[in-house]
Design a protein around this motif. Structure first.
Motif, PDB file in Angstrom:
ATOM      1  N   UNK A 116      94.462  91.860 110.774  1.00 20.00           N
ATOM      2  CA  UNK A 116      94.354  91.453 109.885  1.00 20.00           C
ATOM      3  C   UNK A 116      93.849  89.644 110.089  1.00 20.00           C
ATOM      4  N   UNK A 117      93.080  89.236 110.659  1.00 18.90           N
ATOM      5  CA  UNK A 117      92.578  87.960 111.000  1.00 18.90           C
ATOM      6  C   UNK A 117      91.535  87.460 109.853  1.00 18.90           C
ATOM      7  N   UNK A 118      91.230  86.598 109.449  1.00 17.77           N
ATOM      8  CA  UNK A 118      90.359  86.375 108.602  1.00 17.77           C
ATOM      9  C   UNK A 118      88.856  86.473 109.946  1.00 17.77           C
ATOM     10  N   UNK A 119      87.899  86.424 109.386  1.00 18.01           N
ATOM     11  CA  UNK A 119      86.744  86.078 110.353  1.00 18.01           C
ATOM     12  C   UNK A 119      86.277  84.691 110.765  1.00 18.01           C
ATOM     13  N   UNK A 120      87.105  84.041 110.788  1.00 15.56           N
ATOM     14  CA  UNK A 120      86.947  82.631 111.127  1.00 15.56           C
ATOM     15  C   UNK A 120      87.856  82.411 112.178  1.00 15.56           C
ATOM     16  N   UNK A 121      89.718  82.839 111.572  1.00 15.10           N
ATOM     17  CA  UNK A 121      90.592  82.844 112.974  1.00 15.10           C
ATOM     18  C   UNK A 121      89.813  84.564 113.880  1.00 15.10           C
ATOM     19  N   UNK A 122      89.295  84.984 113.841  1.00 15.75           N
ATOM     20  CA  UNK A 122      89.238  86.008 114.797  1.00 15.75           C
ATOM     21  C   UNK A 122      87.629  85.583 115.375  1.00 15.75           C
ATOM     22  N   UNK A 123      87.076  84.248 114.839  1.00 17.16           N
ATOM     23  CA  UNK A 123      86.074  83.273 115.559  1.00 17.16           C
ATOM     24  C   UNK A 123      86.341  82.824 116.589  1.00 17.16           C
ATOM     25  N   UNK A 124      87.081  81.722 116.207  1.00 16.26           N
ATOM     26  CA  UNK A 124      88.232  81.081 117.023  1.00 16.26           C
ATOM     27  C   UNK A 124      89.273  81.569 118.152  1.00 16.26           C
ATOM     28  N   UNK A 125      90.305  83.260 118.342  1.00 14.03           N
ATOM     29  CA  UNK A 125      89.848  83.710 119.611  1.00 14.03           C
ATOM     30  C   UNK A 125      89.555  84.282 120.375  1.00 14.03           C
ATOM     31  N   UNK A 126      87.948  84.789 119.625  1.00 17.02           N
ATOM     32  CA  UNK A 126      87.226  85.086 120.678  1.00 17.02           C
ATOM     33  C   UNK A 126      85.856  84.009 121.108  1.00 17.02           C
ATOM     34  N   UNK A 127      86.180  82.552 120.673  1.00 15.22           N
ATOM     35  CA  UNK A 127      85.442  81.675 121.273  1.00 15.22           C
ATOM     36  C   UNK A 127      83.838  81.969 121.039  1.00 15.22           C
ATOM     37  N   UNK A 128      83.425  81.998 119.520  1.00 15.38           N
ATOM     38  CA  UNK A 128      82.411  82.202 119.257  1.00 15.38           C
ATOM     39  C   UNK A 128      82.412  82.306 117.595  1.00 15.38           C
ATOM     40  N   UNK A 129      80.999  81.710 117.009  1.00 16.57           N
ATOM     41  CA  UNK A 129      80.697  81.724 115.835  1.00 16.57           C
ATOM     42  C   UNK A 129      81.173  82.269 114.608  1.00 16.57           C
ATOM     43  N   UNK A 130      81.556  81.861 113.399  1.00 15.87           N
ATOM     44  CA  UNK A 130      82.001  82.772 112.058  1.00 15.87           C
ATOM     45  C   UNK A 130      80.408  84.178 111.770  1.00 15.87           C
ATOM     46  N   UNK A 131      79.712  83.490 112.152  1.00 15.90           N
ATOM     47  CA  UNK A 131      77.805  83.743 112.304  1.00 15.90           C
ATOM     48  C   UNK A 131      78.356  85.391 112.977  1.00 15.90           C
ATOM     49  N   UNK A 132      78.567  85.127 114.141  1.00 17.03           N
ATOM     50  CA  UNK A 132      78.278  86.230 114.652  1.00 17.03           C
ATOM     51  C   UNK A 132      79.616  87.587 114.643  1.00 17.03           C
ATOM     52  N   UNK A 133      80.912  86.652 114.419  1.00 17.00           N
ATOM     53  CA  UNK A 133      81.516  87.783 113.923  1.00 17.00           C
ATOM     54  C   UNK A 133      81.296  88.363 112.881  1.00 17.00           C
ATOM     55  N   UNK A 134      80.805  88.018 111.615  1.00 15.35           N
ATOM     56  CA  UNK A 134      80.281  88.333 110.171  1.00 15.35           C
ATOM     57  C   UNK A 134      78.666  89.706 110.790  1.00 15.35           C
ATOM     58  N   UNK A 135      78.269  89.503 111.589  1.00 12.66           N
ATOM     59  CA  UNK A 135      77.460  89.995 112.927  1.00 12.66           C
ATOM     60  C   UNK A 135      77.610  91.500 113.302  1.00 12.66           C
ATOM     61  N   UNK A 136      78.352  91.395 114.096  1.00 13.31           N
ATOM     62  CA  UNK A 136      79.298  91.858 114.721  1.00 13.31           C
ATOM     63  C   UNK A 136      79.959  93.423 114.003  1.00 13.31           C
ATOM     64  N   UNK A 137      80.408  92.763 112.686  1.00  9.27           N
ATOM     65  CA  UNK A 137      81.787  94.085 111.572  1.00  9.27           C
ATOM     66  C   UNK A 137      80.504  94.649 111.276  1.00  9.27           C
ATOM     67  N   UNK A 138      78.895  93.679 111.064  1.00 10.14           N
ATOM     68  CA  UNK A 138      78.189  94.920 109.528  1.00 10.14           C
ATOM     69  C   UNK A 138      77.548  95.958 110.616  1.00 10.14           C
TER      70      UNK A 138
END
Length: 186
Positions: free
Chosen positions: A149-171
């Motif tokens: 239940x992390x936000x995309x921003x928090x997931x990006x921080x944990x994974x060391x990626x950009x928020x845009x990459x997390x959003x793309x992965x979720x799509x």
């Protein structure tokens, strides 16, 4: 001087009922001896079974001392006793019907819950299978975003990626899941 049993045998039911209502145990006992069979037979006719008739007659006799306090003698005792028996049978039938409805409701609720649990288990199984079919990086993203239940921003921080990459992965995850569902529907 106290009346003898023989004298009491000639006493009217109504007089015995009045005496029993006032606490006279002998009068009560005599009333029961005179009318138990009548109450029991009527209870049997009302309930349809010997067991239920016995239970009903027993319940009536247990409640009779209290009920006699309300006996006013306006009707014959036998008429009053029939009414008491009818009311007791009606109350018992209502209670049985109420219990049956409640049991039915519980059964329906149990069946509904069991179906919901079954559906949830099937959905969980499908989701587990779908998750295992995803590429590792998408599985990690979903596990953090939805599972933790992390936000995309928090997931990006944990994974060391950009928020845009997390959003793309979720799509991409949504696309993979849609494709899997469509293949299963065919």
């Amino acid at each position: 001087m106290r009346p003898t049993i023989t004298m009491r045998m000639k006493t009217s039911d109504e007089a015995l009922a009045q005496a029993a209502a006032a606490g006279d145990r002998e009068a009560f006992d005599l009333l029961i001896r005179r009318h138990y069979d009548r109450i029991y037979r009527f209870a049997w006719r009302l309930t349809g079974t010997q067991h239920d008739a016995e239970d009903l007659a027993h319940d009536i006799l247990a409640a009779l001392p209290q009920k006699l306090r309300n006996y006013r003698g306006e009707a014959k005792f036998t008429t009053w006793a029939y009414r008491v028996t009818m009311n007791a049978a009606t109350d018992r039938a209502r209670k049985a019907q109420s219990h049956a409805k409640a049991s039915e409701g519980w059964a329906e609720d149990y069946q509904r819950r069991a179906a919901e649990d079954e559906d949830a288990a099937a959905a969980q199984d499908w989701l587990g299978t779908a998750m295992r079919a995803l590429p590792q990086e998408l599985r990690e993203t979903v596990a953090l975003t939805l599972g933790e239940d992390l936000t995309q921003k928090e997931t990006a921080e944990v994974m060391g990626l950009s928020e845009g990459t997390i959003a793309w992965r979720m799509s991409e995850v949504k696309r993979h899941l849609r494709d899997m569902a469509e293949k299963e529907a065919i």
